[in-house]
Design a protein around this motif. Sequence first.
Motif, PDB file in Angstrom:
ATOM      1  N   GLU A 140       0.636  -1.527   0.215  1.00 62.41           N
ATOM      2  CA  GLU A 140       0.007  -0.084   0.138  1.00 62.41           C
ATOM      3  C   GLU A 140       1.491   1.420  -0.121  1.00 62.41           C
ATOM      4  O   GLU A 140       1.933   1.032   0.690  1.00 62.41           O
ATOM      5  N   VAL A 141       0.831   2.285  -0.905  1.00 65.34           N
ATOM      6  CA  VAL A 141       1.021   3.325  -0.992  1.00 65.34           C
ATOM      7  C   VAL A 141       0.343   4.427  -0.887  1.00 65.34           C
ATOM      8  O   VAL A 141      -0.528   4.715  -0.620  1.00 65.34           O
ATOM      9  N   THR A 142       0.530   5.548  -0.014  1.00 68.22           N
ATOM     10  CA  THR A 142       0.609   6.977   0.551  1.00 68.22           C
ATOM     11  C   THR A 142       0.904   8.276  -0.202  1.00 68.22           C
ATOM     12  O   THR A 142       2.189   8.232   0.079  1.00 68.22           O
ATOM     13  N   CYS A 143       0.161   9.237  -1.311  1.00 68.08           N
ATOM     14  CA  CYS A 143       1.379   9.784  -1.732  1.00 68.08           C
ATOM     15  C   CYS A 143       0.622  11.150  -1.356  1.00 68.08           C
ATOM     16  O   CYS A 143      -0.662  11.238  -1.385  1.00 68.08           O
ATOM     17  N   THR A 144       1.003  12.115  -0.065  1.00 69.30           N
ATOM     18  CA  THR A 144       1.022  13.648  -0.265  1.00 69.30           C
ATOM     19  C   THR A 144       2.050  14.386  -0.855  1.00 69.30           C
ATOM     20  O   THR A 144       3.050  14.544  -0.716  1.00 69.30           O
ATOM     21  N   VAL A 145       1.071  15.966  -1.351  1.00 72.23           N
ATOM     22  CA  VAL A 145       1.636  16.417  -2.029  1.00 72.23           C
ATOM     23  C   VAL A 145       2.757  17.567  -1.350  1.00 72.23           C
ATOM     24  O   VAL A 145       1.881  17.982   0.105  1.00 72.23           O
ATOM     25  N   SER A 146       4.045  18.798  -1.409  1.00 71.70           N
ATOM     26  CA  SER A 146       4.085  19.179  -0.186  1.00 71.70           C
ATOM     27  C   SER A 146       4.262  20.700  -1.018  1.00 71.70           C
ATOM     28  O   SER A 146       3.927  20.107  -2.031  1.00 71.70           O
ATOM     29  N   GLY A 147       3.993  21.549   0.006  1.00 66.20           N
ATOM     30  CA  GLY A 147       4.022  22.844  -0.393  1.00 66.20           C
ATOM     31  C   GLY A 147       2.897  23.312  -1.317  1.00 66.20           C
ATOM     32  O   GLY A 147       1.929  22.784  -0.380  1.00 66.20           O
ATOM     33  N   LEU A 148       2.000  24.726  -1.664  1.00 73.64           N
ATOM     34  CA  LEU A 148       1.404  25.399  -2.020  1.00 73.64           C
ATOM     35  C   LEU A 148       0.055  24.404  -2.761  1.00 73.64           C
ATOM     36  O   LEU A 148      -0.811  24.633  -2.045  1.00 73.64           O
ATOM     37  N   ILE A 149       0.304  23.016  -3.502  1.00 75.84           N
ATOM     38  CA  ILE A 149      -0.140  22.381  -4.251  1.00 75.84           C
ATOM     39  C   ILE A 149      -1.118  21.229  -2.923  1.00 75.84           C
ATOM     40  O   ILE A 149      -1.665  20.723  -3.760  1.00 75.84           O
ATOM     41  N   GLY A 150       0.255  21.275  -1.930  1.00 76.12           N
ATOM     42  CA  GLY A 150      -0.940  20.316  -0.423  1.00 76.12           C
ATOM     43  C   GLY A 150      -2.469  20.505  -0.808  1.00 76.12           C
ATOM     44  O   GLY A 150      -3.149  19.371  -0.220  1.00 76.12           O
ATOM     45  N   SER A 151      -2.763  21.825  -1.482  1.00 71.07           N
ATOM     46  CA  SER A 151      -4.302  21.663  -1.712  1.00 71.07           C
ATOM     47  C   SER A 151      -5.033  20.889  -1.822  1.00 71.07           C
ATOM     48  O   SER A 151      -6.632  20.768  -1.948  1.00 71.07           O
ATOM     49  N   PHE A 152      -4.480  19.313  -2.785  1.00 75.78           N
ATOM     50  CA  PHE A 152      -5.464  17.738  -3.327  1.00 75.78           C
ATOM     51  C   PHE A 152      -6.035  17.603  -1.953  1.00 75.78           C
ATOM     52  O   PHE A 152      -6.987  16.960  -2.033  1.00 75.78           O
ATOM     53  N   GLY A 153      -5.334  17.860  -0.820  1.00 73.91           N
ATOM     54  CA  GLY A 153      -6.416  17.354   0.228  1.00 73.91           C
ATOM     55  C   GLY A 153      -6.353  15.817   0.593  1.00 73.91           C
ATOM     56  O   GLY A 153      -5.959  14.719  -0.013  1.00 73.91           O
ATOM     57  N   GLY A 154      -4.844  15.186   1.280  1.00 72.17           N
ATOM     58  CA  GLY A 154      -4.757  13.507   1.245  1.00 72.17           C
ATOM     59  C   GLY A 154      -4.474  13.240   0.794  1.00 72.17           C
ATOM     60  O   GLY A 154      -2.906  13.697  -0.563  1.00 72.17           O
ATOM     61  N   ASN A 155      -4.065  11.474   0.719  1.00 66.66           N
ATOM     62  CA  ASN A 155      -3.477  10.655  -0.320  1.00 66.66           C
ATOM     63  C   ASN A 155      -4.413  11.075  -1.341  1.00 66.66           C
ATOM     64  O   ASN A 155      -5.195  10.848  -2.478  1.00 66.66           O
ATOM     65  N   ILE A 156      -2.949  10.603  -3.163  1.00 65.43           N
ATOM     66  CA  ILE A 156      -3.315  11.041  -4.073  1.00 65.43           C
ATOM     67  C   ILE A 156      -3.369   9.770  -4.531  1.00 65.43           C
ATOM     68  O   ILE A 156      -3.049   9.617  -5.929  1.00 65.43           O
ATOM     69  N   ALA A 157      -2.545   8.741  -4.034  1.00 61.96           N
ATOM     70  CA  ALA A 157      -1.987   6.905  -4.365  1.00 61.96           C
ATOM     71  C   ALA A 157      -2.892   6.204  -4.662  1.00 61.96           C
ATOM     72  O   ALA A 157      -3.447   6.196  -3.733  1.00 61.96           O
ATOM     73  N   LYS A 158      -3.103   5.892  -5.963  1.00 62.72           N
ATOM     74  CA  LYS A 158      -3.789   4.587  -6.657  1.00 62.72           C
ATOM     75  C   LYS A 158      -3.001   3.612  -5.909  1.00 62.72           C
ATOM     76  O   LYS A 158      -3.451   2.317  -4.985  1.00 62.72           O
ATOM     77  N   SER A 159      -2.279   3.035  -6.258  1.00 56.03           N
ATOM     78  CA  SER A 159      -1.075   1.827  -6.152  1.00 56.03           C
ATOM     79  C   SER A 159       0.094   2.147  -6.566  1.00 56.03           C
ATOM     80  O   SER A 159       1.031   2.871  -7.061  1.00 56.03           O
TER      81      SER A 159
END
Length: 241
Positions: A140-159
């Motif tokens: 399992e993988v969790t990916c979060t974006v650092s910096g300003l575009i972290g506004s994605f909010g939470g994990n954006i990784a599928k696999s």
Amino acid sequence: MEERRKHPRIKPDPLFRIQVYTADFAENPLHRTNLAQRCLDLSARGACIVTPGRLRVGAPIVVAIDIPDTATRFRGKATVRWSQSVEKQGREAHVAGVEILQVLECEGERVEFMSGRAARTLAAADNRRSHHRVLVSEAEVTCTVSGLIGSFGGNIAKSLVDISEGGCKIILVKKVEQDHKVKLHLTFKHPAMKVETEGIVRSCVRDTMTLAPKYDTRIEFQNMPNEDAARLRLALKTLSE
């Protein structure tokens, strides 16, 4: 701008008869089951196919192509690179991407583009990598974006697709621009351990063969703590056995 594919995809010749079967039945044609209900596209290094069910990532398979009553034929050892299920208008379909690893035979002008010359060149480049990649099917993988575009909010990784000491390939559900920093949390099942690290996006390319947003993303590890690096080396050793 998304990077250009190394091997352009083409629609299969309507005369092609395409079969994909597990490597276990390579020498036993009477018991083969064709896993390719339909071929969506072909390239010098692989194919995208519609399958009767989800295929296991990393499974060894054989891809065979011919035109009946002619000398045109292709056969190669391959592996399942990715497999997913998609739903549209209440109907579910299963799609898989397969990668040609070794060309066993290739005869005829219509399959010449799959002769393996370009694929062998790319494979040689892969072999020169300083870190060997390992395919991963149970992690399992969790990916979060650092910096300003972290506004994605939470994990954006599928696999998680593959991994090495230097980086990994993951599937994201949102596009991240090249050179952006991310934070990764990797959880392996066999062996059971966790690895945390920072990384930088080296490429993020939309997979145009899927209905839902899906981005093949290469990430280079950065600032990995020594303890996590040691756990990763142990995981890679176990996965390679």
